[in-house]
Motif scaffolding. Sequence first.
Motif, PDB file in Angstrom:
ATOM      1  N   LEU A  33     102.923  26.916  98.032  1.00 59.10           N
ATOM      2  CA  LEU A  33     102.672  25.448  98.261  1.00 59.10           C
ATOM      3  C   LEU A  33     102.899  24.154  97.416  1.00 59.10           C
ATOM      4  CD1 LEU A  33      99.082  27.052  98.553  1.00 59.10           C
ATOM      5  CD2 LEU A  33     101.164  27.073 100.611  1.00 59.10           C
ATOM      6  N   HIS A  34     103.565  23.250  97.601  1.00 57.91           N
ATOM      7  CA  HIS A  34     103.848  21.958  97.498  1.00 57.91           C
ATOM      8  C   HIS A  34     102.879  20.542  97.785  1.00 57.91           C
ATOM      9  CE1 HIS A  34     103.686  19.572 101.348  1.00 57.91           C
ATOM     10  NE2 HIS A  34     103.918  20.822 102.286  1.00 57.91           N
ATOM     11  N   GLY A  35     102.875  19.536  97.111  1.00 60.40           N
ATOM     12  CA  GLY A  35     101.634  18.680  96.764  1.00 60.40           C
ATOM     13  C   GLY A  35     101.583  17.878  97.661  1.00 60.40           C
ATOM     14  N   TRP A  36     100.509  16.801  97.505  1.00 61.16           N
ATOM     15  CA  TRP A  36     100.679  16.096  99.179  1.00 61.16           C
ATOM     16  C   TRP A  36     101.299  14.790  98.677  1.00 61.16           C
ATOM     17  CZ3 TRP A  36      98.470  10.286  98.795  1.00 61.16           C
ATOM     18  CH2 TRP A  36      97.963   9.934  98.999  1.00 61.16           C
ATOM     19  N   LEU A  37     102.204  14.933 100.145  1.00 63.36           N
ATOM     20  CA  LEU A  37     102.830  13.932 100.840  1.00 63.36           C
ATOM     21  C   LEU A  37     104.543  14.131 100.684  1.00 63.36           C
ATOM     22  CD1 LEU A  37     101.307  10.181 100.502  1.00 63.36           C
ATOM     23  CD2 LEU A  37     101.674  12.035 102.837  1.00 63.36           C
ATOM     24  N   LEU A  58     106.496  26.262 101.728  1.00 59.03           N
ATOM     25  CA  LEU A  58     105.978  25.931 103.437  1.00 59.03           C
ATOM     26  C   LEU A  58     106.215  24.338 103.101  1.00 59.03           C
ATOM     27  CD1 LEU A  58     102.577  28.148 104.005  1.00 59.03           C
ATOM     28  CD2 LEU A  58     104.758  27.984 104.955  1.00 59.03           C
ATOM     29  N   ASP A  59     106.152  24.243 103.930  1.00 54.97           N
ATOM     30  CA  ASP A  59     106.205  22.856 104.722  1.00 54.97           C
ATOM     31  C   ASP A  59     104.703  22.789 105.027  1.00 54.97           C
ATOM     32  OD1 ASP A  59     108.122  20.798 104.238  1.00 54.97           O
ATOM     33  OD2 ASP A  59     109.137  21.513 106.356  1.00 54.97           O
ATOM     34  N   LEU A  60     103.973  22.199 105.037  1.00 56.45           N
ATOM     35  CA  LEU A  60     102.041  22.488 105.073  1.00 56.45           C
ATOM     36  C   LEU A  60     102.105  21.157 106.059  1.00 56.45           C
ATOM     37  CD1 LEU A  60     100.135  22.358 101.629  1.00 56.45           C
ATOM     38  CD2 LEU A  60      99.875  24.319 103.114  1.00 56.45           C
ATOM     39  N   PRO A  61     101.553  21.950 106.969  1.00 55.69           N
ATOM     40  CA  PRO A  61     101.214  21.096 108.534  1.00 55.69           C
ATOM     41  C   PRO A  61     101.081  19.815 108.366  1.00 55.69           C
ATOM     42  CG  PRO A  61      99.784  22.952 108.869  1.00 55.69           C
ATOM     43  CD  PRO A  61     100.228  22.892 107.361  1.00 55.69           C
ATOM     44  N   GLY A  62     101.670  18.794 109.341  1.00 57.58           N
ATOM     45  CA  GLY A  62     102.058  17.093 108.271  1.00 57.58           C
ATOM     46  C   GLY A  62     103.130  16.751 107.777  1.00 57.58           C
ATOM     47  N   HIS A  63     103.334  17.863 106.985  1.00 55.50           N
ATOM     48  CA  HIS A  63     104.420  16.999 106.266  1.00 55.50           C
ATOM     49  C   HIS A  63     105.443  17.964 106.597  1.00 55.50           C
ATOM     50  CE1 HIS A  63     101.166  17.440 103.884  1.00 55.50           C
ATOM     51  NE2 HIS A  63     101.656  16.471 103.155  1.00 55.50           N
ATOM     52  N   GLY A  64     106.897  17.318 106.115  1.00 55.29           N
ATOM     53  CA  GLY A  64     108.191  18.015 106.324  1.00 55.29           C
ATOM     54  C   GLY A  64     108.295  18.651 107.583  1.00 55.29           C
ATOM     55  N   HIS A  65     109.313  19.046 107.556  1.00 53.16           N
ATOM     56  CA  HIS A  65     109.433  19.775 109.290  1.00 53.16           C
ATOM     57  C   HIS A  65     108.466  20.273 109.964  1.00 53.16           C
ATOM     58  CE1 HIS A  65     113.708  18.722 109.297  1.00 53.16           C
ATOM     59  NE2 HIS A  65     113.730  18.440 108.016  1.00 53.16           N
ATOM     60  N   ALA A 168     113.596   5.365  96.278  1.00 56.02           N
ATOM     61  CA  ALA A 168     113.477   4.315  95.853  1.00 56.02           C
ATOM     62  C   ALA A 168     111.601   3.892  95.917  1.00 56.02           C
ATOM     63  CB  ALA A 168     114.166   3.393  96.005  1.00 56.02           C
ATOM     64  N   ALA A 169     111.520   3.776  97.198  1.00 61.22           N
ATOM     65  CA  ALA A 169     110.364   4.080  96.741  1.00 61.22           C
ATOM     66  C   ALA A 169     109.099   5.239  97.005  1.00 61.22           C
ATOM     67  CB  ALA A 169     109.867   3.574  98.636  1.00 61.22           C
ATOM     68  N   ARG A 170     109.708   6.048  97.146  1.00 65.47           N
ATOM     69  CA  ARG A 170     109.529   7.445  96.915  1.00 65.47           C
ATOM     70  C   ARG A 170     109.530   7.379  95.254  1.00 65.47           C
ATOM     71  NH1 ARG A 170     106.801  10.231  95.266  1.00 65.47           N
ATOM     72  NH2 ARG A 170     105.865  12.739  95.413  1.00 65.47           N
ATOM     73  N   MET A 171     110.478   7.190  94.188  1.00 65.62           N
ATOM     74  CA  MET A 171     109.901   7.415  93.294  1.00 65.62           C
ATOM     75  C   MET A 171     109.264   6.514  92.527  1.00 65.62           C
ATOM     76  SD  MET A 171     113.891   6.370  92.158  1.00 65.62           S
ATOM     77  CE  MET A 171     113.649   6.490  90.436  1.00 65.62           C
ATOM     78  N   LYS A 172     109.020   5.623  93.274  1.00 68.36           N
ATOM     79  CA  LYS A 172     107.251   5.014  93.409  1.00 68.36           C
ATOM     80  C   LYS A 172     105.435   5.048  92.763  1.00 68.36           C
ATOM     81  CE  LYS A 172     110.284   1.391  92.633  1.00 68.36           C
ATOM     82  NZ  LYS A 172     110.386  -0.613  92.818  1.00 68.36           N
ATOM     83  N   GLY A 173     105.718   6.478  94.317  1.00 66.56           N
ATOM     84  CA  GLY A 173     104.483   6.556  94.977  1.00 66.56           C
ATOM     85  C   GLY A 173     103.582   7.557  94.281  1.00 66.56           C
ATOM     86  N   VAL A 174     103.058   8.580  94.330  1.00 72.37           N
ATOM     87  CA  VAL A 174     102.035   9.409  94.015  1.00 72.37           C
ATOM     88  C   VAL A 174     103.161  10.353  92.989  1.00 72.37           C
ATOM     89  CG1 VAL A 174      99.875  10.756  94.032  1.00 72.37           C
ATOM     90  CG2 VAL A 174      99.844   8.486  95.653  1.00 72.37           C
ATOM     91  N   GLY A 175     103.159  10.839  91.833  1.00 71.36           N
ATOM     92  CA  GLY A 175     103.696  11.210  90.872  1.00 71.36           C
ATOM     93  C   GLY A 175     104.576  11.077  90.616  1.00 71.36           C
TER      94      GLY A 175
END
Length: 288
Positions: A33-37, A58-65, A168-175
């Motif tokens: 189970l992955h983290g938020w976003l 998994l890609d949790l619902p709302g995430h990934g595919h 680049a934007a994801r690099m600076k995101g949460v975590g």
Amino acid sequence: MSVVFEEVRLSLPHIEVAAHLYGHENGQPVIALHGWLDNAATFSRLAPLLDGLRIVALDLPGHGHSEHRPRGAAYNLWDYAHDVLQTAEQFGWQRFSLLGHSMGAIVAVLLAGAMPERVERLALIDGVIPFTGEAEGAPQKLGEALRALLKVEKKRKPVYATFEQAVAARMKGVGAVSWEAAELLAQRGLMPVPGGYTWRTDPRLMLPSPLRLSLAHAQAFIQAVACPTSLVLAEQGLLVDADLRERVHALPFELHHLAGGHHLHLDDQAGAAAVAAVFNPFFAAAAS
């Protein structure tokens, strides 16, 4: 980086989800189970290093595919616990282990505490206790969530002209993550739109929580966990607050401190190998 996995889609009774499968089909059953976003790609460095396991990342619902939840439905932690349980049912797993990072680790603890008869082992990465809230703040929290929900349909997701700008934007995101980690997450998490790229994630994931568990609730779930649990704490991760660290060190879990940030298992191969060196003997003990 070359990673061998099988891409699958699972039609659960209430939603369709996507997943990566790693390892031999006769290996120990593990749901990751992955983290938020984030998405299933968060385990693309670590999963191939774990021996003797059959991992469903998994890609949790709302995430990934995976599909987004229908209108009117929510993304509460306990809803994810239901998704995980239905995934285990799909594979016919009455007993299984959970590998969780960040929010995924929290969901794993909730499910293990609620249904200890189903969970064999917990392997957690820089996550264990949800953000908590006490009764006096609950009306304000619900009000904030309801006001945000009224506005969510008018919000537009950001569009990046190039794939590199999104990375680049994801690099600076949460975590915050390394370029390589952000690239892996973006490869699975982005989709083309007019003008460039945007994230596949459901915008409702950004809404504030309408209700938080109290500290007493969180501790009750921890105390109800009956299976062996191994928790990796990142030295530069998100669990660095002094009070939180003190609380984590009081948990009845096996603790391991490793150098690296919140995504140490994905940032580079050395971090993934360090986490695997902790979890391989932990899972091997179940097979002995």
